[in-house]
Design a protein around this motif. Structure first.
Motif, PDB file in Angstrom:
ATOM      1  N   ASN A 113       0.845  -1.190   0.000  1.00 35.80           N
ATOM      2  CA  ASN A 113       0.000   0.000   0.000  1.00 35.80           C
ATOM      3  C   ASN A 113       0.884   1.245   0.000  1.00 35.80           C
ATOM      4  O   ASN A 113       1.879   1.317   0.751  1.00 35.80           O
ATOM      5  CB  ASN A 113      -0.912   0.013   1.218  1.00 35.80           C
ATOM      6  N   PRO A 114       0.580   2.250  -0.808  1.00 32.00           N
ATOM      7  CA  PRO A 114       1.431   3.445  -0.884  1.00 32.00           C
ATOM      8  C   PRO A 114       1.246   4.357   0.330  1.00 32.00           C
ATOM      9  O   PRO A 114       0.255   4.255   1.054  1.00 32.00           O
ATOM     10  CB  PRO A 114       0.934   4.127  -2.166  1.00 32.00           C
ATOM     11  N   ILE A 115       2.275   5.223   0.543  1.00 30.49           N
ATOM     12  CA  ILE A 115       2.170   6.250   1.578  1.00 30.49           C
ATOM     13  C   ILE A 115       1.491   7.459   0.953  1.00 30.49           C
ATOM     14  O   ILE A 115       1.965   8.026  -0.032  1.00 30.49           O
ATOM     15  CB  ILE A 115       3.557   6.637   2.131  1.00 30.49           C
ATOM     16  N   MET A 116       0.394   7.868   1.560  1.00 29.73           N
ATOM     17  CA  MET A 116      -0.376   8.990   1.051  1.00 29.73           C
ATOM     18  C   MET A 116      -0.084  10.222   1.908  1.00 29.73           C
ATOM     19  O   MET A 116       0.218  10.115   3.101  1.00 29.73           O
ATOM     20  CB  MET A 116      -1.874   8.677   1.084  1.00 29.73           C
ATOM     21  N   GLU A 117      -0.188  11.391   1.289  1.00 30.10           N
ATOM     22  CA  GLU A 117       0.116  12.653   1.985  1.00 30.10           C
ATOM     23  C   GLU A 117      -1.023  13.621   1.825  1.00 30.10           C
ATOM     24  O   GLU A 117      -1.631  13.722   0.755  1.00 30.10           O
ATOM     25  CB  GLU A 117       1.390  13.284   1.432  1.00 30.10           C
ATOM     26  N   VAL A 118      -1.302  14.334   2.936  1.00 28.18           N
ATOM     27  CA  VAL A 118      -2.241  15.445   2.918  1.00 28.18           C
ATOM     28  C   VAL A 118      -1.498  16.653   3.489  1.00 28.18           C
ATOM     29  O   VAL A 118      -0.997  16.599   4.637  1.00 28.18           O
ATOM     30  CB  VAL A 118      -3.497  15.151   3.754  1.00 28.18           C
ATOM     31  N   ALA A 119      -1.368  17.722   2.670  1.00 28.52           N
ATOM     32  CA  ALA A 119      -0.648  18.918   3.127  1.00 28.52           C
ATOM     33  C   ALA A 119      -1.421  19.617   4.224  1.00 28.52           C
ATOM     34  O   ALA A 119      -2.652  19.717   4.163  1.00 28.52           O
ATOM     35  CB  ALA A 119      -0.414  19.849   1.951  1.00 28.52           C
ATOM     36  N   LEU A 120      -0.703  20.093   5.234  1.00 28.26           N
ATOM     37  CA  LEU A 120      -1.312  20.772   6.367  1.00 28.26           C
ATOM     38  C   LEU A 120      -0.840  22.219   6.429  1.00 28.26           C
ATOM     39  O   LEU A 120       0.170  22.587   5.808  1.00 28.26           O
ATOM     40  CB  LEU A 120      -0.962  20.050   7.665  1.00 28.26           C
ATOM     41  N   GLU A 121      -1.587  23.000   7.158  1.00 27.96           N
ATOM     42  CA  GLU A 121      -1.171  24.375   7.453  1.00 27.96           C
ATOM     43  C   GLU A 121      -0.602  24.433   8.859  1.00 27.96           C
ATOM     44  O   GLU A 121      -1.132  23.756   9.771  1.00 27.96           O
ATOM     45  CB  GLU A 121      -2.375  25.323   7.328  1.00 27.96           C
ATOM     46  N   PRO A 122       0.458  25.198   9.149  1.00 28.03           N
ATOM     47  CA  PRO A 122       1.178  26.084   8.194  1.00 28.03           C
ATOM     48  C   PRO A 122       2.020  25.271   7.219  1.00 28.03           C
ATOM     49  O   PRO A 122       2.181  24.080   7.388  1.00 28.03           O
ATOM     50  CB  PRO A 122       2.021  26.946   9.114  1.00 28.03           C
ATOM     51  N   PHE A 123       2.544  25.975   6.230  1.00 25.77           N
ATOM     52  CA  PHE A 123       3.311  25.329   5.159  1.00 25.77           C
ATOM     53  C   PHE A 123       4.497  24.560   5.747  1.00 25.77           C
ATOM     54  O   PHE A 123       5.168  25.023   6.658  1.00 25.77           O
ATOM     55  CB  PHE A 123       3.815  26.395   4.164  1.00 25.77           C
ATOM     56  N   GLY A 124       4.738  23.375   5.143  1.00 25.48           N
ATOM     57  CA  GLY A 124       5.851  22.544   5.566  1.00 25.48           C
ATOM     58  C   GLY A 124       5.446  21.440   6.502  1.00 25.48           C
ATOM     59  O   GLY A 124       6.278  20.612   6.897  1.00 25.48           O
ATOM     60  N   HIS A 125       4.136  21.390   6.905  1.00 23.62           N
ATOM     61  CA  HIS A 125       3.660  20.314   7.742  1.00 23.62           C
ATOM     62  C   HIS A 125       2.924  19.294   6.868  1.00 23.62           C
ATOM     63  O   HIS A 125       2.185  19.668   5.948  1.00 23.62           O
ATOM     64  CB  HIS A 125       2.735  20.848   8.835  1.00 23.62           C
ATOM     65  N   HIS A 126       3.107  18.010   7.169  1.00 27.85           N
ATOM     66  CA  HIS A 126       2.567  16.944   6.301  1.00 27.85           C
ATOM     67  C   HIS A 126       1.929  15.864   7.159  1.00 27.85           C
ATOM     68  O   HIS A 126       2.484  15.486   8.205  1.00 27.85           O
ATOM     69  CB  HIS A 126       3.678  16.309   5.465  1.00 27.85           C
TER      70      HIS A 126
END
Length: 378
Positions: free
Chosen positions: A52-65
């Motif tokens: 299963n792949p690693i999925m990412e959701v961008a968070l605020e503030p910038f640079g948080h994942h």
């Protein structure tokens, strides 16, 4: 995160990334807009991934994942086994079931009705028809059913007609047989021997004539032969019949009015000869001695009309059609017209077999008129 990872039996974390350029150009806006650590949720995921792949959701503030390994329940193909059973077994089974129901409803059920009707008909229920138990459409089964019903109707009519004919004939010959037996007994005792022998001869001739007419009538009803294969002169045929009638009934006058010639095609000389003789003889039987029977033949655009009018008492108008039934008798008939044998019934069958028609009605002054119409095809 730990609770989420435990509930989904996967791995999840939130991290902060910091990137420092060690040389070259600075990181531009295009890099930052597409920068990510895991697979973006907009990327397509297919079944060929071993893990299963690693999925990412961008968070605020910038640079948080937010990173998470895709849980098994969200991996494509989770319901592949269900789909396998659905498309390999369930859908084909339902399709086959629907086809079976269709075949039973539109093929097997009509065949069962066909079997029941055939069985009932073969067991003597001549009223059995497929169309009485099901609605017939335009398919092949319905066409076969209609053909069966027509055949059954025709067979039923023939059987019923023959039964009635045999029953009527049996009833008719009882009286002359009884007279013959009495005459034979008287002749054996030498009582009016000559008169008894004459009576025996007369009754025997009547019985033979009745039997011959009955057999001919049954043959026409059963076989429906093609009697429209000859061409001849109707005027000549009627002239011969009238001459024979004058010889047979010398005490009665026969007036014949007709044009000559009267060509007739697609007909039968034998059938018309027998039918016209029966009609004329029937009229002469009810024409008293010294009186006249008139035969008038009129040429019309599409047919010939033959009118045979006797000088008898006529009949009740309610009996115009009934007199053409074999062995018809009615107690309310006028004067001497007490009964009819097979002659008129046979005459109608013969005339209809060559495309003509016959009807009866009382003449304006006295007697009965037989109105015969024969198609003219020159």
């Amino acid at each position: 995160m730990t609770a989420l990872a435990d509930s989904e039996s996967t791995w999840a974390t939130v991290l902060k990334s910091e990137l420092t350029v060690q040389g070259g150009n600075a990181l531009n806006e295009r890099f930052w807009s597409g920068y990510g650590i895991g697979r973006n949720v907009e990327w397509k995921i297919h079944l060929d991934f071993p893990n299963n792949p690693i999925m990412e959701v961008a968070l605020e503030p910038f640079g948080h994942h937010f990173l998470v390994i895709l849980p098994d329940r969200m991996r494509p193909g989770t319901y592949m086994s269900h789909a396998f059973w659905l498309f390999r077994f369930v859908i084909p089974f339902l399709s086959l079931l629907a086809l079976t129901v269709y075949l039973y409803r539109y093929v097997m059920r009509p065949l069962q009705q066909f079997h029941r009707a055939s069985q009932a008909f073969s067991q003597g229920d001549y009223s059995a028809r497929i169309g009485n138990t099901m609605t017939l459409g335009d398919d092949e089964i319905s066409q076969v059913a209609r053909t069966f019903d027509k055949m059954a109707e025709r067979t039923s009519d023939v059987i019923q007609h023959n039964r009635n004919l045999i029953a009527d004939m049996s009833h008719e010959i009882r009286t002359p047989l009884a007279r013959i037996e009495m005459a034979i007994d008287c002749a054996d005792r030498e009582i009016d021997r000559d008169e008894m022998l004459s009576r025996i001869k007369t009754d025997t001739q009547k019985m033979r004539s009745t039997a011959e007419d009955t057999l001919t009538l049954a043959w026409i009803e059963n076989e429906q032969p093609n009697l429209r294969s000859e061409s001849f002169d109707l005027a000549e045929l009627i002239e011969i019949i009238a001459d024979d009638a004058r010889f047979e009934y010398p005490d009665k006058h026969i007036i014949l009015e007709q044009d000559e010639p009267l060509p007739l095609s697609d007909s039968s000389q034998l059938a018309l000869s027998q039918s016209l003789e029966n009609v004329i003889r029937n009229g002469l039987r009810y024409t008293r001695a010294g009186e006249t029977l008139t035969i008038k033949v009129t040429k019309k655009p599409a047919c010939y009309q033959v009118l045979v009018t006797d000088s008898g008492p006529g009949i009740d108008p309610s009996l115009y059609e009934k007199i053409f039934k074999p062995f018809f008798k009615a107690n309310n008939q006028v004067a001497a017209r007490k009964g009819f044998g097979v002659g008129l019934a046979l005459a109608r069958r013969h005339i209809e077999a060559v495309g003509g028609s016959i009807r009866a009605y009382n003449a304006p002054d006295q007697g009965l008129t037989m109105d015969i119409t024969l198609p003219k095809q020159e």
